[in-house]
Design a protein around this motif. Structure first.
Motif: not given
Ligand code: SF4
Lengths: 643, 298
Positions: A326-331
């Motif tokens: 996804t390339g998200y910067d938060e999980v």
């Protein structure tokens, strides 16, 4: 093949609406293949007639198509896991596709209605009405009018009884399905409990019915035989109000479904990555399901039992894959009580190692109210110490014992001291008013507790930052929920809510603490809808006709629409919200079995009256709530023992 | 800091459906693309750790961009062709990275250097479907689309907003044979507006004033006809499908960003055609975005 895409009609409108990126599809991981099937009746083998009269060959049986709607905006729906999980499950079935749909914002709805453009799905911009199955998530009471809006915008008759076999089957599922009656008239069927597996069974039966050319009536009967599926039209209230089956094969109660092996149940590691900033803009892993702390006001704690954890290995793997995809910067590690996961420390340690120097953050939705909870929050916070959230729920120990919120003042002050000593400068405290047996002392106790917590925070904070110490107190109004020990008693009277809120506001709160409270009028509508039976369907329709929609948005909520609707229907919101049920009375949701026995709920109610607390069965011993034997399930912990 | 020595400039296009993304959404989508591609991006230290990058001048919601730029700092050298390939593998249809090359890490930021902007506007004139320009302008002023996401954009109105509130008008009177607006009339109108040296646009209750004396690089040029329409990147064919040759005017112009931002070309057009009927702006494309030549020389 004919393309039924509405995109050509939608696109010119997008320059004229807010946040057009809600409607584009084409997000990363979204399916962007062209429409592969016609809108023809998938039951007809050989040939079929399209809506404009052309005869087309359907040599291969058409794909079974499911439109999944979250009845609110894209930002809320795309953040909700339900649509993602179900799409994933449906797309894995051979010959089935699922597409997403959300309620457009009011600006686009207006333009669509002016032009007769129906509610559409994102992936192929097809009319929702052209699908075989229209699945609607039922997140909370205030979404009721949005569901009606969606049905109407889709061009479907609102009531199940008025829909023919040319319409998709309308299926509901989610927390509200545990009292489906207020919505019963609008839906053909409900799934009770976890949808991952039962959706596949539902589709298999429906496809078989379509292939046989079954009538609508026959189809509904066939669907009713699936465990966990409730078809309201096959039941009617008998004497005393309890629902009775009207046909053979329809039986009661409807027992909720749970997935057999939650750890093995696949996590969606390639979710759609939205363009528009959504409510929870991050990759999400559900680390455990259920919560057995047993707070007596909490429906989620009852209906999602038993507790089942995913193992640390499963979780860490999913995070790695999901972030790469996804390339998200938060999980976010989600659940009802993430810091209760038996391996939480190990999980956070491993994730910290995995994500070091990537700029990717970890978040935990709310904190367990003790020093351990804060220690876990510290592990993920790094330098950015924002937003700690604690929920003492009640202001005095007596009331916390009554509601079985097993935290003490010491727990709270320890947690606060740890947090402010570690560098946090603000936190949120959640409370409720209107809980059973609440007195003015309990109401004022909220303010007193908050003031003392603030003093603790100030002492704990670094000397030179003390003037920046802030706190906020958020007060909700208790809505008695079905399937909880407090299900029999009504909401307190509106005037009494107002009085207690006034009392709360008049008490002296330290100026570093901000007080917020929920709107009593919308809490009353919630209570009325949560506790009603079938009589509420007409109320909902009427409120919608008065213009109610997006009721969960305070700027759109207007209590007078609901009041007018109620008087039109000869009902009273106050009565619906405030009525008490006798302990032997047939509750409107009695035919839905959450697995938790009513004996257990009753004994918890009695214990609450003695202010006696009950244990958490994940930590302590079994307290006989009945879920495990009823559902043939077990409490499953990730590995290490708790403590 | 040694690791700041690799400043990779990505050239990209925003087109198709994704022209509806706001500036902030584009930036976030690129950021996520870079993470998926696992480029060795630099991370800022401190309170809020984040990827080190600097976007170019904002492109409003609805405007296509064919020559957009985005600077990214890497911690180590990565062959630009390799970076481009990896971005392509995890890319988005409609947000296409077309080139990657290293630039001087000490050079000024894109927003300071890339102040020259060339635009192409597609205008439907006359015939069924083209709408009253007056209604279009009036409607557009009340339009607030996308502004909350539209960081840095001057934008009052999201995207191609001249159709705003006007489609009903077109249903009613668009087809009644209003005289077709010609390319030269449009250019004349624009020339008049530019000659006044200033433009005042209503935004809600306030007026926003633009100084046009520094804002024009080169004067608008217009051409008519079908041939031009087929070159309009980023627009669905449907926008032109039902139109005959001669119904389309293509307008190009060169604008320059000033301290107070760039005047949006559709604002100029609206002012120029304020008293004209029967036109509709179909598409706005920023075709080029480039550096101040004087700076390049020095
Ligand atoms: S801790 Fe209490 S309130 Fe929270 S989910 Fe569990 S039972 Fe519900």
């Amino acid at each position: 093949m004919r393309d039924h895409s509405l995109w050509e009609k939608i696109e010119p409108l997008l320059a004229r609406v807010e946040k057009p990126s809600r409607y584009l599809n084409h997000e990363y991981n979204a399916r962007v293949d062209e429409l592969q099937v016609t809108g023809v009746d998938s039951a007809a083998a050989g040939v079929a007639v399209t809506s404009d009269g052309a005869v087309v060959e359907t040599a291969v049986k058409a794909t079974y198509r499911v439109a999944l709607l979250y009845p609110d905006t894209y930002e809320l729906g795309q953040s909700n896991q339900a649509i993602a999980i179900l799409s994933h499950a449906i797309n894995a079935l051979s010959g089935c596709v699922a597409e997403r749909s959300f309620l457009p914002w009011v600006d686009l709805i207006t333009l669509m209605r002016e032009r007769d453009i129906p509610l559409f799905t994102l992936e192929t911009t097809s009319p929702v009405a052209s699908f075989d199955l229209f699945g609607i998530t039922l997140p909370h009471e205030l979404a009721a009018t949005n569901i009606v809006e969606a049905l109407d915008l889709a061009g479907l008759p609102l009531y199940s009884k008025d829909r023919g076999s040319e319409c998709p089957l309308v299926l509901g599922g989610g927390p509200l399905a545990f009292n489906p009656e207020p919505l019963a008239a609008f839906f053909d069927a409900f799934v009770i409990g976890e949808g991952e597996e039962v959706t596949g069974e539902f589709i298999a039966v429906h496809r078989a019915c379509l292939a046989r050319g079954d009538s609508r009536e026959e189809t509904l009967r066939a669907l009713a035989t699936i465990e966990g599926v409730y078809v309201p039209s096959l039941y009617a209230p008998g004497k005393g109000g309890a629902l009775l089956p009207q046909v053979n094969g329809a039986s009661l109660p409807i027992t909720k479904r749970v997935v057999a092996d939650f750890d093995a149940c696949s996590i969606v590691v390639d979710p759609v990555v939205p363009f528009v900033e959504v409510a929870h803009d991050r990759f999400t892993v559900e680390v455990l399901r259920g919560c057995s702390r047993g707070c007596r006001f909490c429906q989620a704690g009852m209906i999602y039992r038993p507790v089942r954890e995913r193992t640390a290995d499963t979780i860490v793997d999913a995070v790695a894959q999901g972030l790469a995809n996804t390339g998200y910067d938060e999980v976010s590690l989600t659940s009802l009580s993430t810091t209760d996961h038996s391996q939480i420390e190990q999980i956070l340690r491993r994730l910290n190692r995995l994500l070091a120097n990537t700029g990717v953050g970890i978040s935990i939705p709310s904190q367990r109210l003790d020093a351990f909870g804060v220690a876990m929050a510290r592990m993920v916070a790094g330098e950015k110490k924002t937003g700690l959230t604690f929920a003492p729920e009640a202001g005095t120990q007596r009331l916390r014992d009554i509601i079985n919120k097993n935290v003490t003042e010491t727990d709270l002050f320890d947690a606060i001291a740890c947090a402010y000593a570690a560098g946090w400068l603000r936190c949120k405290l959640y409370f409720m008013i209107g809980l059973p047996e609440e007195t003015d002392e309990d109401v004022l106790g909220i303010v007193e507790l908050a003031n003392r917590a603030y003093a603790v925070a100030k002492d704990a904070a670094e000397v030179n930052r003390r003037s920046n110490v802030r706190m906020s107190v958020s007060v909700a109004i208790f809505v008695p929920q079905p399937h909880t020990p407090f299900q029999w008693g009504g909401q307190i009277a509106h005037s009494e809510i107002e009085r207690r809120l006034a009392l709360l506001r008049s008490a002296h709160l330290h100026k570093g603490i901000k007080l917020h409270w929920h709107d009593p009028a919308s809490s009353r509508v919630e209570a009325a809808l949560a506790r009603s039976g079938r009589e509420a369907s007409e109320l909902i329709e009427r409120a919608w006709r008065q213009g109610a929609r997006f009721d969960a948005w305070s700027e759109h909520f207007d209590a007078s629409r609901w009041e007018e609707a109620a008087s039109f229907c000869g009902l009273s919101l106050a009565e619906l919200a405030e009525r008490d049920f006798a302990l032997d009375e047939a509750l409107p949701w009695a035919h839905i079995d959450s697995g938790v026995s009513s004996d257990f709920l009753l004994s918890e109610l009695k214990r609450s009256r003695e202010a006696a607390t009950s244990e958490d069965c994940s930590f302590g011993s079994c307290i006989d709530c009945g879920v495990c034997p009823a559902l043939d399930a077990d409490v499953v912990l990730g590995g290490d023992s708790r403590g | 800091m040694a690791e700041m020595n690799f400043r990779l400039r990505l050239d990209f296009q925003k087109h198709g459906r994704l022209r509806f993304l706001s500036h902030l959404e584009v930036v976030r989508a690129l950021e996520r693309m870079i993470r998926r591609a696992q480029l060795p991006y630099a991370v800022s230290q401190g309170f809020n750790t984040h990827m080190r990058y600097a976007p170019g001048p904002a492109l409003p919601v609805g405007t296509v961009g064919l020559d957009e730029h985005f600077d990214l700092w890497l911690t180590e050298y990565l062959n630009p062709a390799l970076a481009l390939g990896r971005l392509g593998d995890v890319g988005l249809r409609g947000l296409t990275i077309t080139a990657a090359s290293y630039v001087d890490p000490r050079a000024k930021g894109l927003q300071a250097t890339h102040i020259h902007e060339e635009y192409k506007l597609v205008i439907a004139v006359g015939g069924a479907g083209a709408v009253s320009g007056v209604d279009g302008v009036a409607g557009a002023e009340g339009d607030a689309s996308g502004t909350d996401n539209d960081v840095g954009a001057e934008g009052d109105a999201g995207g191609v907003s001249d159709a705003n509130g006007a489609e009903t008008a077109s249903d009613a009177n668009g087809a009644n044979g209003a005289e077709t607006l010609s390319a030269s009339e449009i250019v004349d109108g624009l020339t008049r507006v530019i000659a006044t040296g200033a433009l005042s646009v209503r935004r809600g209750k306030k007026n926003k004033d633009y100084d046009l004396t520094q804002a024009i690089d080169w004067m608008p040029v217009a051409c008519e006809g079908q041939a031009a329409a087929t070159t309009c990147e980023g627009q669905a064919a449907v926008d032109y499908g039902e139109r005959k040759a001669g119904d389309i005017v293509i307008l190009t112009m060169g604008l320059r960003a000033t301290e107070r931002g760039t005047v949006r070309p559709e604002l100029l057009l609206r002012a120029a055609l304020v008293d004209k009927q029967g036109w509709e702006l179909k598409s706005v494309v920023r075709t080029r975005l480039y550096e101040d030549k004087e700076l390049e020389v020095s």
